[in-house]
Write an enzyme that holds these catalytic residues in place. Structure first.
Site, mmCIF file in Angstrom:
data_model
loop_
_atom_site.group_PDB
_atom_site.id
_atom_site.type_symbol
_atom_site.label_atom_id
_atom_site.label_comp_id
_atom_site.label_asym_id
_atom_site.label_seq_id
_atom_site.Cartn_x
_atom_site.Cartn_y
_atom_site.Cartn_z
ATOM 1 N N CYS A 1 0.854 -1.178 0.000
ATOM 2 C CA CYS A 1 0.000 0.000 0.000
ATOM 3 C C CYS A 1 0.892 1.230 0.000
ATOM 4 O O CYS A 1 2.097 1.140 0.156
ATOM 5 C CB CYS A 1 -0.840 0.005 1.270
ATOM 6 S SG CYS A 1 -1.683 -1.534 1.580
ATOM 7 N N ARG B 1 1.240 1.984 -5.787
ATOM 8 C CA ARG B 1 1.462 0.943 -4.753
ATOM 9 C C ARG B 1 0.182 0.207 -4.412
ATOM 10 O O ARG B 1 0.190 -0.711 -3.581
ATOM 11 C CB ARG B 1 2.060 1.583 -3.496
ATOM 12 C CG ARG B 1 3.360 2.321 -3.722
ATOM 13 C CD ARG B 1 3.774 3.070 -2.479
ATOM 14 N NE ARG B 1 4.205 2.154 -1.460
ATOM 15 C CZ ARG B 1 5.467 1.743 -1.299
ATOM 16 N NH1 ARG B 1 6.399 2.189 -2.131
ATOM 17 N NH2 ARG B 1 5.804 0.901 -0.367
ATOM 18 N N TRP C 1 -3.615 -2.030 -1.520
ATOM 19 C CA TRP C 1 -3.588 -3.239 -2.337
ATOM 20 C C TRP C 1 -3.806 -4.361 -1.332
ATOM 21 O O TRP C 1 -2.952 -4.630 -0.477
ATOM 22 C CB TRP C 1 -2.241 -3.391 -3.034
ATOM 23 C CG TRP C 1 -2.164 -4.537 -3.995
ATOM 24 C CD1 TRP C 1 -2.637 -4.592 -5.269
ATOM 25 C CD2 TRP C 1 -1.568 -5.823 -3.747
ATOM 26 N NE1 TRP C 1 -2.355 -5.815 -5.838
ATOM 27 C CE2 TRP C 1 -1.726 -6.592 -4.931
ATOM 28 C CE3 TRP C 1 -0.931 -6.404 -2.659
ATOM 29 C CZ2 TRP C 1 -1.246 -7.904 -5.037
ATOM 30 C CZ3 TRP C 1 -0.458 -7.700 -2.756
ATOM 31 C CH2 TRP C 1 -0.629 -8.436 -3.944
ATOM 32 N N ASN D 1 1.440 0.090 5.913
ATOM 33 C CA ASN D 1 1.952 -0.594 4.719
ATOM 34 C C ASN D 1 2.831 -1.739 5.205
ATOM 35 O O ASN D 1 3.731 -1.539 6.011
ATOM 36 C CB ASN D 1 2.774 0.369 3.853
ATOM 37 C CG ASN D 1 3.531 -0.368 2.758
ATOM 38 O OD1 ASN D 1 3.060 -1.391 2.254
ATOM 39 N ND2 ASN D 1 4.711 0.114 2.402
ATOM 40 N N GLY D 2 2.540 -2.944 4.755
ATOM 41 C CA GLY D 2 3.331 -4.115 5.160
ATOM 42 C C GLY D 2 2.401 -5.226 5.634
ATOM 43 O O GLY D 2 1.206 -5.223 5.355
ATOM 44 N N GLU E 1 8.483 -11.827 -21.642
ATOM 45 C CA GLU E 1 8.023 -10.471 -21.300
ATOM 46 C C GLU E 1 6.710 -10.146 -22.000
ATOM 47 O O GLU E 1 5.773 -9.604 -21.395
ATOM 48 C CB GLU E 1 9.102 -9.461 -21.654
ATOM 49 C CG GLU E 1 8.726 -8.023 -21.449
ATOM 50 C CD GLU E 1 8.247 -7.705 -20.042
ATOM 51 O OE1 GLU E 1 8.535 -8.475 -19.101
ATOM 52 O OE2 GLU E 1 7.539 -6.700 -19.890
ATOM 53 N N LYS F 1 2.985 -9.307 -20.328
ATOM 54 C CA LYS F 1 2.173 -8.130 -20.681
ATOM 55 C C LYS F 1 0.775 -8.548 -21.129
ATOM 56 O O LYS F 1 -0.233 -7.925 -20.765
ATOM 57 C CB LYS F 1 2.869 -7.339 -21.786
ATOM 58 C CG LYS F 1 4.096 -6.587 -21.308
ATOM 59 C CD LYS F 1 3.708 -5.389 -20.464
ATOM 60 C CE LYS F 1 4.913 -4.681 -19.894
ATOM 61 N NZ LYS F 1 5.730 -5.502 -19.002
ATOM 62 N N GLU G 1 -1.047 -9.432 -17.869
ATOM 63 C CA GLU G 1 -1.321 -8.365 -16.881
ATOM 64 C C GLU G 1 -2.122 -7.204 -17.454
ATOM 65 O O GLU G 1 -2.829 -6.521 -16.716
ATOM 66 C CB GLU G 1 -0.028 -7.855 -16.259
ATOM 67 C CG GLU G 1 0.868 -7.051 -17.142
ATOM 68 C CD GLU G 1 2.028 -6.390 -16.377
ATOM 69 O OE1 GLU G 1 1.898 -6.105 -15.175
ATOM 70 O OE2 GLU G 1 3.053 -6.166 -17.017
ATOM 71 N N HIS H 1 8.599 -30.526 -26.628
ATOM 72 C CA HIS H 1 8.700 -31.386 -25.432
ATOM 73 C C HIS H 1 7.443 -31.299 -24.588
ATOM 74 O O HIS H 1 7.507 -31.340 -23.367
ATOM 75 C CB HIS H 1 9.941 -30.996 -24.617
ATOM 76 C CG HIS H 1 11.216 -31.205 -25.365
ATOM 77 N ND1 HIS H 1 11.712 -32.461 -25.664
ATOM 78 C CD2 HIS H 1 12.071 -30.324 -25.933
ATOM 79 C CE1 HIS H 1 12.831 -32.342 -26.359
ATOM 80 N NE2 HIS H 1 13.081 -31.051 -26.543
ATOM 81 N N LYS I 1 1.928 -1.346 -9.111
ATOM 82 C CA LYS I 1 3.184 -1.063 -9.820
ATOM 83 C C LYS I 1 4.394 -1.548 -9.023
ATOM 84 O O LYS I 1 5.386 -1.966 -9.593
ATOM 85 C CB LYS I 1 3.292 0.447 -10.044
ATOM 86 C CG LYS I 1 4.543 0.903 -10.778
ATOM 87 C CD LYS I 1 4.498 0.538 -12.233
ATOM 88 C CE LYS I 1 5.701 1.048 -12.996
ATOM 89 N NZ LYS I 1 5.767 0.490 -14.352
HETATM 90 C C1 AGP Z 1 5.747 -5.543 -15.105
HETATM 91 O O1 AGP Z 1 4.946 -5.025 -16.144
HETATM 92 C C2 AGP Z 1 4.978 -5.664 -13.813
HETATM 93 N N1 AGP Z 1 4.482 -4.388 -13.424
HETATM 94 C C3 AGP Z 1 5.760 -6.380 -12.720
HETATM 95 O O2 AGP Z 1 6.059 -7.689 -13.163
HETATM 96 C C4 AGP Z 1 7.063 -5.693 -12.294
HETATM 97 O O3 AGP Z 1 8.030 -5.808 -13.318
HETATM 98 C C5 AGP Z 1 7.599 -6.399 -11.036
HETATM 99 O O4 AGP Z 1 6.660 -6.233 -9.997
HETATM 100 C C6 AGP Z 1 8.973 -5.872 -10.581
HETATM 101 O O5 AGP Z 1 8.876 -4.512 -10.273
HETATM 102 P P1 AGP Z 1 10.242 -3.696 -10.002
HETATM 103 O O6 AGP Z 1 10.997 -3.636 -11.304
HETATM 104 O O7 AGP Z 1 9.798 -2.351 -9.524
HETATM 105 O O8 AGP Z 1 11.027 -4.445 -8.961
#
Ligand code: AGP
Length: 577
Positions: free
Chosen positions: A2, A27, A74, A100-101, A461, A465, A468, A484, A572
């Site tokens: 959070c 966050r 979150w 937060n935590g 990657e 995307k 997500e 395989h 994020k």
């Molecule tokens: C990537 O699009 C995501 N938002 C997520 O996988 C992100 O890369 C991951 O949480 C790591 O974040 P960071 O680079 O801030 O450590």
């Protein structure tokens, strides 16, 4: 995880808190709330939803209150609901707090609070009742010190006390920054939450708490002794200039990729030139290099391994959340954490473990003054500027660039200087084709992306995307692995996006294997398929294929009408394990 923020001063408290919370929404954004100091009870307003949907309800108006706390959530403990949103209050309304935590022993602490009435299912609320109970005859500071002794887990807490008319902050395991204004105090999960108001900052350490009274702050340790704090002046490098003419931050940030690379290239040749040199020396002189990261940054670290191995440096990459299960580090290890936010809990845990084992740490981050940066022996910043969209795009390509430059400086590949121009051209010339493909793909249930060597991490990657941002199940994998097992899933029309660096690429045989079983092959290649991909050399195909993948996921999500910049269930920066 959070975002928490707090303010003590003479400005309009709710306005300051709402502005800070908007800067902290990366966050977490499933619910939010604000509490302002008022007597006899603290006034609290909270709700589910994103800030721009609920800020009118949260604003207490011209409250005349000099102190307040704010929270963007979150969910970790307890579902997304108004009662689980922060702030949480004590039974008597004297205290309100944001957290937060994760307080890991919250159930044990709750057992000792039998007569208290709880409103939520969260671990955080237990802290409010615990402090209320202990403060009855010991006062709030002693109650906080008791909490710090008994609570286990990670917490950054901001607490209002309406009886003592004070604001408190408590830190252990989660970040807490302090902004020192002219006769006003700011507290927040990161310094950007209050960047418009002050550039004088300091950072609380684990085991410290702070007492804010009448715009003055004192930081103390668990024995109640005052500790001195070094106040730094921050040179702000990132500022969210809004979406501009773009419909989404993701779209804007993809188009910023060439410019971000240019800024980074310039930085590595000027203000970070010596840091690059020192980083290179550490890579060459250590016993072994271990990258650790999460999500997109982990995919970048896989490319880091690829580039360094080509440059003759022994390297490996480990997902941060599994680090202790698979890795033994020692004083000859160089740990290279990669993290855009610099606040990813899994990465911080891997760093703490490695430091205990004697490893040196050289990190690659984006957000300046992050916890990862401050815990490292050496830090390279990727200078991508603020990235607002939850999906990493320009920070990924800037991470790749730093890794390529490190490999280059260890006599590896030569990074093409025309790279930025070529990327710009690839973005501009493919938008029409991408939109057409997105229209075809938006209703797919499963998509496969195959790569090899430098494009295997890119395949992963692009899959991330698609999941997500477009909410489509996707698997990014090594082309050679299809036969395989996964081939069993390929049916008539199954999309297989194939990253083919050029004629004669040995992934072509894997493409043919899939095609012969009915797969719909989508080729990303300078020599095949419907996309314009610039001629490439030495690893820059990873950039072109990444950018096209970002555009495809963006347009697919947009055509599905999804919340591109703030996808469901995510944040994020993941600051919990
Ligand atoms: C990537 O699009 C995501 N938002 C997520 O996988 C992100 O890369 C991951 O949480 C790591 O974040 P960071 O680079 O801030 O450590």
């Amino acid at each position: 995880m959070c975002g928490i923020t707090a303010y003590y001063g003479d400005r309009e408290t709710c306005e300051i808190l709402l502005d800070s919370m908007k800067r902290l929404e990366y966050r977490g954004y499933d619910s939010a709330g604000i509490a302002v100091l008022s007597k006899p009870k603290i006034s609290v307003r909270k709700d589910t939803g994103k800030l721009d949907e609920i800020e009118g309800k949260l604003n207490h108006g011209n409250s005349k209150s000099r102190a307040g706390i704010g929270h963007t959530r979150w969910a970790t403990h307890g579902n997304v609901s108004e009662k689980n949103a922060h702030p949480h209050t004590s039974c008597d309304g004297r205290f309100a707090l944001v957290h937060n935590g994760i307080i890991e022993n919250w159930e044990k602490l709750k057992e000792g609070l039998g007569e208290h009435e709880f409103q939520s299912e969260t671990d955080s609320e237990v802290a409010a009742h615990y402090i209320e109970e202990r403060a009855k005859n010991k006062g709030t500071e002693k109650a906080i010190r008791d909490f710090m002794r008994e609570a286990a887990g990670s917490y950054a807490i901001a607490l209002l006390d309406s009886e003592e008319d004070r604001l408190f902050a408590v830190k252990s395991g989660s970040p807490m920054a302090i902004g020192m204004g002219e006769k006003e105090i700011f507290l927040a999960s990161d310094v950007y939450a209050f960047s418009p108001y002050t550039d004088k900052v300091t950072f609380m350490k684990d085991g410290e708490y702070a007492v804010v009274e009448d715009c003055d702050i004192v930081v103390k340790n668990t024995r109640g002794e005052e500790v001195g704090k070094r106040v730094e002046t921050i040179r702000w490098e990132q500022d969210d200039s809004g979406k501009g003419a773009f419909d989404h931050y993701m779209q804007k940030e993809i188009t910023e990729i060439p410019r971000s690379l240019e800024k980074l290239q310039n930085s590595l040749e000027t203000d970070q030139r010596d840091t690059l040199r020192r980083f290179t020396e550490k890579l060459k002189d250590c016993g072994k290099v271990i990258f650790t990261a999460a999500g997109t940054s982990y995919h970048a670290s896989l490319l880091g391994v690829y580039f360094l191995q080509k440059a003759g440096v022994e390297a490996q990459a480990l997902i941060a959340s599994e680090f202790e299960n698979y890795e033994r580090v020692d004083e000859n290890t160089l740990l290279v954490p990669i993290s855009q936010s610099g606040e990813t809990k899994d990465v911080l845990e891997a760093m703490d473990y490695s430091k205990q084992e004697g490893a040196e740490i050289a990190s690659i981050t984006n957000v300046p003054h992050s916890t990862v940066e401050r815990k490292s022996d050496l830090n390279l910043r990727i200078r991508a500027g603020q990235e607002v969209c939850v999906a990493a795009t320009k920070t990924f390509t800037n991470q790749l660039y730093v890794l390529m430059k490190l490999a280059e400086s260890i006599n590896g590949t030569k990074v093409e200087n025309s790279l930025m121009e070529k990327i710009k051209e690839a973005i501009e010339r493919n938008e029409g084709q991408i939109k057409k493909l997105a229209e075809e793909m938006k209703d797919e249930k499963d998509v496969y992306i195959i790569g090899k060597g430098e494009t295997y991490p890119v395949a992963r990657e692009i899959a991330l995307k698609l999941k997500e941002i477009s909410y489509i199940h996707a698997e990014g994998m090594m082309g050679g692995e299809l036969k395989h097992g996964t081939l069993a899933l390929v049916e008539d029309g199954t999309p297989v996006i194939s990253l083919i660096p050029g004629k004669g690429s040995d992934i072509i045989s894997n493409v043919k294997e899939a095609e012969s079983r009915g797969a719909k092959i989508i080729e990303v290649s300078p020599d095949y398929g419907d996309f314009y991909v610039p001629e490439n050399s030495n690893g820059d195909f990873a950039f072109f294929s990444s950018v096209l993948g970002f555009l495809l996921t963006y347009w697919t999500a947009r055509k599905k009408g999804l919340p591109v910049d703030k996808p469901r269930n995510l944040a994020k920066s993941v600051t919990v394990q």
